[in-house]
Every structure is written in C-alpha cells, then in structure tokens.
Design an enzyme around this catalytic site. Sequence first.
Site, mmCIF file in Angstrom:
data_model
loop_
_atom_site.group_PDB
_atom_site.id
_atom_site.type_symbol
_atom_site.label_atom_id
_atom_site.label_comp_id
_atom_site.label_asym_id
_atom_site.label_seq_id
_atom_site.Cartn_x
_atom_site.Cartn_y
_atom_site.Cartn_z
ATOM 1 N N CYS A 4 0.865 -1.178 0.000
ATOM 2 C CA CYS A 4 0.000 0.000 0.000
ATOM 3 C C CYS A 4 0.904 1.232 0.000
ATOM 4 O O CYS A 4 2.128 1.139 0.156
ATOM 5 C CB CYS A 4 -0.917 0.000 1.214
ATOM 6 S SG CYS A 4 -0.043 0.228 2.795
ATOM 7 N N HIS A 32 5.279 -5.466 8.871
ATOM 8 C CA HIS A 32 5.193 -6.852 9.300
ATOM 9 C C HIS A 32 5.333 -7.800 8.118
ATOM 10 O O HIS A 32 4.380 -8.444 7.685
ATOM 11 C CB HIS A 32 3.872 -7.087 10.052
ATOM 12 C CG HIS A 32 3.930 -6.629 11.467
ATOM 13 N ND1 HIS A 32 2.814 -6.489 12.273
ATOM 14 C CD2 HIS A 32 4.988 -6.294 12.254
ATOM 15 C CE1 HIS A 32 3.186 -6.079 13.473
ATOM 16 N NE2 HIS A 32 4.493 -5.954 13.472
ATOM 17 N N HIS A 116 -0.974 -5.634 19.393
ATOM 18 C CA HIS A 116 -0.456 -5.122 18.129
ATOM 19 C C HIS A 116 0.230 -3.771 18.352
ATOM 20 O O HIS A 116 -0.288 -2.922 19.092
ATOM 21 C CB HIS A 116 -1.593 -4.966 17.114
ATOM 22 C CG HIS A 116 -1.122 -4.741 15.717
ATOM 23 N ND1 HIS A 116 -0.699 -3.515 15.253
ATOM 24 C CD2 HIS A 116 -0.982 -5.599 14.666
ATOM 25 C CE1 HIS A 116 -0.337 -3.625 13.987
ATOM 26 N NE2 HIS A 116 -0.499 -4.874 13.605
ATOM 27 N N GLU A 118 0.505 -1.099 16.581
ATOM 28 C CA GLU A 118 -0.310 0.074 16.253
ATOM 29 C C GLU A 118 -1.233 0.431 17.405
ATOM 30 O O GLU A 118 -1.329 1.597 17.815
ATOM 31 C CB GLU A 118 -1.140 -0.185 14.999
ATOM 32 C CG GLU A 118 -2.106 0.960 14.675
ATOM 33 C CD GLU A 118 -3.213 0.571 13.716
ATOM 34 O OE1 GLU A 118 -4.368 1.004 13.919
ATOM 35 O OE2 GLU A 118 -2.935 -0.169 12.752
ATOM 36 N N THR A 155 -6.677 0.256 12.386
ATOM 37 C CA THR A 155 -6.887 0.715 11.011
ATOM 38 C C THR A 155 -7.122 -0.407 10.010
ATOM 39 O O THR A 155 -7.651 -0.168 8.923
ATOM 40 C CB THR A 155 -5.690 1.545 10.526
ATOM 41 O OG1 THR A 155 -4.491 0.756 10.615
ATOM 42 C CG2 THR A 155 -5.532 2.805 11.378
#
Length: 280
Positions: A4, A32, A116, A118, A155
């Site tokens: 992305c 990751h 995680h 994030e 997200t």
Amino acid sequence: MGFCFGVRRAVDMMLEASADGHRVTTLGQVVHNPQVVSDLERVGIVVNERRTTEGVSTDTVAITAHGVSESTVETIEERGFGVIDTTCQFVKRSQLAAMHLAEAGFTIIIFGDPDHPEVKGVVGWCRGRGITIPDESLEGLPAYLPSKVGVISQTTHTPERFAKFVANLMEARIDQITELRVVNVLCNATTSQQAATRDLAQEVDLMIVVGGHNSANTCHLADLSKANGVDTHQVERVSEIEDDWFKGHEKVGVTAGASTPDSSIDAVVTRIEAIAAAQA
C-alpha cells in the site's frame, strides 16, 4: 495487491536513509513482513524489537509504519536522536483522534488487538483514558463507563466488524453513554483489498493469501476468504506452498496483504502455475 502507499513510503524512506549513509535503528519492524525486514537489515538498517530507544547505539531512529506512543516520541526528542517518521497516515490520524478525544474529556475505546504495535501506540496517545477491546463480544469492557465515550478502530479492521462493534456497544451501554463520538480511521487501501478479496472468493474454490503471518491486514484477508467458505492457505514464503493443496480444486485465487512485496506475490503465482501444469 502488494505494498500500500504507507508501506511503500516507509520502505522507500528506509532505503533512502541507508543510501545516504545514515546508521538507523527502527523501533520495531518497519512493516510486518520478514522478507522486507531482512532486505532492510542487509543494507544496514538495525531493528530494535523492544520498540523503545533503550540500547540504541545509532544517531538516528525510525518510527515504524505502526507508530509509537506519545511518551516514546518525547523520549526520542529528549535524547536528541535524528528521527525518520514513517508512521502511516491513517495511524497518525488515529493517534491525533485519541489525543483530541482525551483532551475533550472522553474515554477512548479502541477496537483492536491489544498486543499489536499500532494499538499499543494509539493507547499511548490516550492520556490514560484508553481501553482496548479485542472483539465484537465486548469482552473486557468495564462494568462502568463514563458518559462521554469515543470509539476508534485498529486501522486494518473491516468496516463490517467495526460497525458491528459500535452497534453492540450502543446496545449494551445505551443507559450509560450520553455522548458518543466514532472516528473512522480505517485504511481505505486495506478496505479496498478486503472488498476485492471478498469478490474473488465468490469465484474460486481455493485461495492463497500471501503475506507475513504477523501481519494483521494479511490475516484479516485470510479470515475473510474462510468466512466465504473457501479453502484458504496463508503463506509467508513460496516454500510454504504444498502441492496437495491444489488437488480437487479448479479455480485458484491469489491475494496479498498491504505489506507484501511484489516479488513474493510473483514467486507464489509462478509456483502455482508450475503446480497446475504438473497436475494437468
């Protein structure tokens, strides 16, 4: 499929820093995906898996695409490190939303995996007002909630799961919540890939999902495929593919997570084509 925008940006920033001769330590894995991390290590990028500045010997540190907590940012500034900030734009939006909600007196509920990076980072912007809930069952939600509640999602979750989470929260706690603010920080690239995977699952009877086993967005793609009743295998490397998977199947689909390099996808497709030719 493949990288992305946020992942490509993060990797390009690391390669540019290496090419300029900078010695850089990343606070955790930039993305990751083991192959990408290995490629960066080969050009001199050091990974600190503790995601802190403790023990860092380089003059420059890199904040990964998953972001870090507010306190970590402050420590980086206090210690005078040079900084390469590759935080994904959607993660940055989540962090700022958490901070602004906290400043406005809201308790922030984060729908995501508490382990995680994030999510851990976003919690660190909640000024002590953050609660992480991992799934739609609301398990772990405190018996008492303040009247002002903000909700943010990891997200990489699907829109359907986030909507269900919010609906379940309101149904369960409508008597306690007088003001609710829902901030949509879902990554549109991930959402688009999820929709494409769901559509592809309607057309195939075997799905190969390519990406890191520790990649949340890749795992979600595998889950989506399985939920559509398709025999699904997630692979990190082409060497994980087994010939027997393809016996009795006629149509094979391939999808990949946002942190999967094109080279890995190409290798998997080539391997599948070879297996198909051998079994024809």
